[in-house]
Design a protein around this motif. Structure first.
Motif, PDB file in Angstrom:
ATOM      1  N   MET A   1       0.835  -1.173   0.000  1.00 19.52           N
ATOM      2  CA  MET A   1       0.000   0.000   0.000  1.00 19.52           C
ATOM      3  C   MET A   1       0.884   1.242   0.000  1.00 19.52           C
ATOM      4  O   MET A   1       2.023   1.186   0.415  1.00 19.52           O
ATOM      5  CB  MET A   1      -0.873   0.012   1.248  1.00 19.52           C
ATOM      6  CG  MET A   1      -1.843  -1.121   1.346  1.00 19.52           C
ATOM      7  SD  MET A   1      -3.430  -0.441   1.705  1.00 19.52           S
ATOM      8  CE  MET A   1      -4.286  -0.709   0.223  1.00 19.52           C
ATOM      9  N   ARG A   2       0.293   2.319  -0.396  1.00 19.10           N
ATOM     10  CA  ARG A   2       1.031   3.573  -0.417  1.00 19.10           C
ATOM     11  C   ARG A   2       0.329   4.579   0.491  1.00 19.10           C
ATOM     12  O   ARG A   2      -0.884   4.750   0.413  1.00 19.10           O
ATOM     13  CB  ARG A   2       1.090   4.093  -1.843  1.00 19.10           C
ATOM     14  CG  ARG A   2       2.209   5.035  -2.057  1.00 19.10           C
ATOM     15  CD  ARG A   2       2.459   5.214  -3.527  1.00 19.10           C
ATOM     16  NE  ARG A   2       3.524   6.202  -3.638  1.00 19.10           N
ATOM     17  CZ  ARG A   2       3.927   6.715  -4.754  1.00 19.10           C
ATOM     18  NH1 ARG A   2       3.372   6.346  -5.874  1.00 19.10           N
ATOM     19  NH2 ARG A   2       4.880   7.586  -4.773  1.00 19.10           N
ATOM     20  N   SER A   3       1.086   5.258   1.323  1.00 18.53           N
ATOM     21  CA  SER A   3       0.511   6.221   2.254  1.00 18.53           C
ATOM     22  C   SER A   3       0.230   7.546   1.569  1.00 18.53           C
ATOM     23  O   SER A   3       0.673   7.800   0.450  1.00 18.53           O
ATOM     24  CB  SER A   3       1.472   6.448   3.423  1.00 18.53           C
ATOM     25  OG  SER A   3       2.587   7.203   2.998  1.00 18.53           O
ATOM     26  N   ASP A   4      -0.489   8.412   2.261  1.00 19.64           N
ATOM     27  CA  ASP A   4      -0.771   9.758   1.741  1.00 19.64           C
ATOM     28  C   ASP A   4       0.514  10.556   1.543  1.00 19.64           C
ATOM     29  O   ASP A   4       0.569  11.457   0.720  1.00 19.64           O
ATOM     30  CB  ASP A   4      -1.699  10.516   2.685  1.00 19.64           C
ATOM     31  CG  ASP A   4      -3.087   9.909   2.720  1.00 19.64           C
ATOM     32  OD1 ASP A   4      -3.452   9.165   1.797  1.00 19.64           O
ATOM     33  OD2 ASP A   4      -3.831  10.183   3.689  1.00 19.64           O
ATOM     34  N   ALA A   5       1.541  10.211   2.301  1.00 23.71           N
ATOM     35  CA  ALA A   5       2.826  10.909   2.207  1.00 23.71           C
ATOM     36  C   ALA A   5       3.706  10.341   1.085  1.00 23.71           C
ATOM     37  O   ALA A   5       4.816  10.798   0.873  1.00 23.71           O
ATOM     38  CB  ALA A   5       3.563  10.828   3.538  1.00 23.71           C
ATOM     39  N   GLY A   6       3.206   9.312   0.387  1.00 20.02           N
ATOM     40  CA  GLY A   6       3.957   8.743  -0.721  1.00 20.02           C
ATOM     41  C   GLY A   6       4.871   7.592  -0.341  1.00 20.02           C
ATOM     42  O   GLY A   6       5.604   7.080  -1.187  1.00 20.02           O
TER      43      GLY A   6
END
Length: 59
Positions: A1-6
């Protein structure tokens, strides 16, 4: 998965045995990109393999 912060992250579905966690294996890891994330996962699994209690052999 990828976070909102990249950042990329992964969490192992099953926890490591306590002795493996005490040895430094982490269930959740993160990295800047997918390649580094795969390396981080491999490192944790390597720690686990080295510290996991030996399986008993059937006689």
């Amino acid at each position: 998965m990828r976070s909102d912060a990249g950042r990329w992250w992964a969490t192992r579905e099953r926890a490591f045995p306590r002795a493996v966690e005490d040895a430094g294996a982490h269930r959740t890891v993160d990295a800047d990109d997918l390649v580094k994330l795969c390396q981080a996962i491999a490192e944790q699994e390597s720690i686990a393999e080295q510290k996991r209690p030996a399986a008993r052999t059937a006689r």
